[in-house]
Design a protein around this motif. Structure first.
Motif: not given
Lengths: 117, 176, 140
Positions: A28, A96, A99, B64-65, B67-68, B71-73, B167, B169, B172-176, C133
């Motif tokens: 990550n 960001v 992503r 940042t979290l 926005l992205v 959870e870490e895989s 942008r 919302n 954006d692809e994928g849920p935020r 941010f």
């Protein structure tokens, strides 16, 4: 004193390697930046430990002080901390944008997309 | 003692998969580092570390979290290769520290070159009792100018990457 | 955010104190611990707290991003300007001794101005990082 003389430096190395491990192991990108922060702080501790003089006080002139700690490492690290947060922010901004471009912050997912495209 | 806490917190950060908790722990890690700096006589540095590490960088990481995703895989592959690399590097560094001067030694090379001059002359030459300030702004003014420009450049970089065009919302692809 | 009444009241109490403390750190940095970098981050932290509690839009009304961009550059310009001023007065670049009739007073003045420049740049950069941010997410 001599047995404990290197204790600070050893701990710094443990912290440094912990950060290094996070950077190369975690997929990550945000976690990698957290690892870099741990690494960075360990370097700060290394410098400040070197600047410490036994029996010294903080390097501000005052009556009755026998020895002062070395002000030079303090200056270097003081600026390094603020520069560090600015560069961390730059890294986070890149994350960001990554992503937004790839829809993921997972290193392997990004590489997979790159191979296909 | 504080150093031991730092190690525990750093190891906890490695283990945690939840990035939110990991970021909060780095904030605590920074506060501990600030306490350590006070005990090592670096009061100016402790100030900065407390405000930056526990305040601003934590807030930026949390933003940042948001926005992205948080959870870490689970890392794929086995961990032995990174672990070996880390252990070998760490071993080499430990070997290198054996030659370091002992902690707090007043005769260490760090303390014998320019530092005595700063400590002796700076109060008379600049009239500023805080040597960190006088070295920062006067003796090492070029360095500090450079550092300030680096901060400005990083700020411009972030503004270029994140500022300006916002942008929508749904784009954006994928849920935020 | 409107229902966090305890947070809002406490923040309203704390923010002026933090700002005052930042100014103290900035201008008392010659005598005690402190200086431009520390004061800059403390000042920015106070304004970020304001933005977190009262919302990004009201923070943008207090200090607009455009103003921050100007301030970011002007801090560095102030720093460099002190250097150029000392150059014009016959000294070396960033040699503050020539800024006043007495070298020690000149050093003092130079350090004060330079720290002010650093403080302005650090504050405005940190705040615009935060705006960048937080503005990305839409809600702050």
């Amino acid at each position: 004193m001599s047995a404990l003389g290197l204790y600070n430096y050893e701990i710094v190395i443990v912290l440094m390697m912990t950060g290094f491990y996070v950077v190369i192991r975690s997929p990550n990108l945000v976690k990698k930046i957290v690892g870099l922060n741990i690494f960075q702080t360990s370097v700060f501790i290394l410098y400040i430990s070197m600047g410490k003089v036994a029996d010294g006080t903080a390097p501000i002139v005052m009556e009755g002080a026998r020895a002062y700690s070395n002000p030079l490492p303090h200056v270097l690290i003081l600026t390094a901390i603020v520069v560090g947060v600015a560069t961390t922010a730059l890294g986070l901004a890149l994350v960001v944008r990554i992503r937004e471009a790839y829809g993921s912050v997972d290193e392997e997912a990004i590489q997979k997309q790159d191979r296909v495209g | 003692m504080l150093l031991g806490f730092l190690v525990v917190i750093a190891l906890a950060v490695v283990r945690l998969r939840n990035l939110f908790a990991a970021v909060m722990l780095t904030g605590i890690y920074s506060l501990h580092a600030a306490l350590l700096f006070i005990s090592l006589d670096a009061v100016d540095v402790a100030f900065t570390e407390a405000a930056v590490g526990a305040g601003i960088s934590t807030v930026l990481m949390l933003a940042t979290l948001g926005l992205v995703g948080r959870e870490e895989s689970r890392p794929r592959g086995r961990g032995w290769l990174p672990l070996t690399v880390v252990l070998v590097t760490g071993g080499a560094l430990v070997f290198a520290t054996l030659d370091m001067p002992r902690f707090g030694d007043p005769n260490a090379p760090v303390h014998t070159h320019v530092a005595p001059r700063y400590i002796q002359d700076s109060p008379n030459e600049t009239g500023v009792p805080n040597m960190v300030t006088s070295v920062l702004a006067s003796y090492r003014g070029y360095d500090t100018l450079g550092e300030t420009v680096v901060i400005l450049t990083a700020g411009i970089g972030v503004l270029l990457l994140l500022g300006g065009r916002r942008r929508d919302n749904d784009e954006d692809e994928g849920p935020r | 955010m409107s229902h966090h009444i305890v947070l809002r009241v406490v923040a309203k109490l704390l923010i002026p104190l933090i700002l005052l403390f930042a100014l103290y750190v900035q201008f008392h940095g010659d005598f005690g611990p402190g200086g431009g970098f520390q004061a800059g981050v403390i000042f920015a932290a106070a304004l970020i707290l304001y933005a977190l509690v009262f919302g990004l839009d009201s923070a943008r009304r207090v200090i607009s991003p455009d103003l921050l961009r100007v301030l970011m550059a002007s801090g560095v310009l102030l720093y460099g300007g002190v250097g150029v001023a000392s150059l014009l007065l016959g000294g070396h670049f960033l040699d503050y001794s020539v800024l006043a009739s007495d070298p020690v007073a000149g050093q003092h003045l130079g350090i004060l101005l330079v720290e002010l420049g650093v403080g302005i740049t650090v504050t405005s950069t940190m705040l615009s990082l935060f705006y960048g941010f937080a503005g990305r997410g839409g809600d702050g």
